[in-house]
Design an enzyme around this catalytic site. Structure first.
Site, mmCIF file in Angstrom:
data_model
loop_
_atom_site.group_PDB
_atom_site.id
_atom_site.type_symbol
_atom_site.label_atom_id
_atom_site.label_comp_id
_atom_site.label_asym_id
_atom_site.label_seq_id
_atom_site.Cartn_x
_atom_site.Cartn_y
_atom_site.Cartn_z
ATOM 1 C CB THR A 1 -0.914 0.024 1.237
ATOM 2 O OG1 THR A 1 -1.679 -1.175 1.271
ATOM 3 C CG2 THR A 1 -1.840 1.214 1.211
ATOM 4 C CB THR A 2 3.605 2.324 2.282
ATOM 5 O OG1 THR A 2 2.781 1.991 3.396
ATOM 6 C CG2 THR A 2 4.350 3.605 2.592
ATOM 7 C CE1 TYR B 1 -15.922 -0.661 -7.049
ATOM 8 C CE2 TYR B 1 -15.727 -2.362 -8.711
ATOM 9 C CZ TYR B 1 -16.340 -1.230 -8.232
ATOM 10 O OH TYR B 1 -17.399 -0.683 -8.919
ATOM 11 C CE1 TYR C 1 -2.231 -4.576 5.237
ATOM 12 C CE2 TYR C 1 -1.478 -4.302 2.979
ATOM 13 C CZ TYR C 1 -1.828 -3.759 4.194
ATOM 14 O OH TYR C 1 -1.764 -2.393 4.375
ATOM 15 N NE ARG D 1 -4.855 2.417 2.456
ATOM 16 C CZ ARG D 1 -4.239 3.338 1.717
ATOM 17 N NH1 ARG D 1 -4.551 3.477 0.444
ATOM 18 N NH2 ARG D 1 -3.321 4.106 2.241
ATOM 19 C CE LYS E 1 0.939 -3.969 6.853
ATOM 20 N NZ LYS E 1 1.248 -3.155 5.640
ATOM 21 C CB ILE F 1 4.594 -4.868 7.722
ATOM 22 C CG1 ILE F 1 5.116 -6.310 7.740
ATOM 23 C CG2 ILE F 1 4.752 -4.261 6.328
ATOM 24 C CD1 ILE F 1 4.399 -7.263 6.797
#
Length: 296
Positions: free
Chosen positions: A48-49, A111, A137, A142, A165, A207
């Site tokens: 993501t980052t 989505y 994850y 998100r 995570k 993380i």
């Protein structure tokens, strides 16, 4: 016990951009060196980052390749290869394995989402396609999809699904995962403000977004805890709590890239639709960086 990819603080590394918004691979190499020199325990690329969602397919693959080749086994490299398309996630995961990644980070489908049964099938299919260890994850804020503790338990039965995570923000959920899965599924904090709480439940590290600007200190939070110095670890987490929180003044990774630019690291802006923070927010972030001595 399953193969453990890393213990401690892994950086969810940003993807630096040139002024024309192409990926700055030279700067990525420079940042990787900075991370390793300051004690980071693992590099997590294209998460993501790392703006994985706005990288082209070619850029995504090249960024993974660059991180693996430049890190050169100094620390593990974990490739973000998750997708809302199971077939694409399999393709990307296979290539990451061929390139020499040490592990995979697989975000839940987003989505189109799916049910818990769908999650199990999605992850089973990817796990069967590779031999690399996999980190699930879970970040419902998100993706709109939570990995339920019971789903973690089912997935923990798969040999190469080794960790999760956990970025739900729900400590009770983390506790339930630990209760159900025990040593069959390692837990990493996905939130910098919950490193010590999650490690107190048996988590093995983080993380981290904060590691982009404070790799040594984030590593030290984890290492102090692992060394049995719980108070020192908690004290350091609390000392850095404000700056860690300020990295989420806006949508990640907008603030952390701004912070790195304020520190003179010249990592560029985020790709649209993410845009630079307003001046008032930049001033708040700047004050937080000053308070921990990162800038004057």
């Amino acid at each position: 016990m399953k193969k453990r990819i890393f213990t401690g603080a892994g950086v969810a590394i940003i993807t630096p951009m040139n002024p024309d918004m192409s990926v700055n691979f030279d700067k990525l190499k420079e940042i990787i060196d900075f991370q390793i020199e300051n004690g980071t325990d693992a590099i997590i690329i294209c998460g993501t980052t790392g703006e994985g969602s706005t990288l082209s397919d070619a850029e995504h693959r090249e960024a993974i390749k660059c991180a693996i080749e430049h890190t050169a086994k100094r620390v593990p490299v974990i490739a973000g290869t998750g997708s809302n398309d199971t077939a694409y996630a399999i393709s990307l995961s296979k290539e990451a394995e061929q390139l020499g990644a040490d592990g995979l980070l697989l975000v839940t489908p987003y989505y189109n989402k799916t049910s818990q049964r769908g999650l199990i099938e999605h992850y089973k299919r990817i796990a069967a396609s590779v031999s690399l260890p996999i980190i699930l994850y879970s970040v419902q804020s998100r993706t709109g999809v939570n990995i339920a503790p019971e789903t973690c338990y089912e997935l923990s039965k798969i040999e190469n699904i080794v960790a999760v995570k956990e970025a739900s923000g729900n400590i009770s959920q983390v506790a339930k995962i630990r209760e159900l899965c025990g040593d069959e599924l390692d837990v990493y904090s996905g939130n910098d403000d919950q490193i010590v709480p999650i490690m107190s439940l048996g988590g093995i590290g983080v993380i981290s977004v904060l590691s982009n600007i404070m790799p040594k200190e984030t590593h030290d939070i984890c290492q102090l805890y692992l060394d049995g110095k719980v108070k020192e670890s908690a004290d350091l987490q609390l000392k850095l709590l404000d700056v860690a929180n300020k990295l989420f003044l806006d949508v990640n990774p907008i603030p952390v890239k701004e912070a790195m630019n304020l520190m003179g690291m010249e990592v560029g802006e985020c790709r649209l639709p993410l845009i630079r923070m307003d001046d008032a927010s930049v001033a708040v972030l700047k004050e937080a960086l000053q308070n921990v001595g990162l800038i004057k």
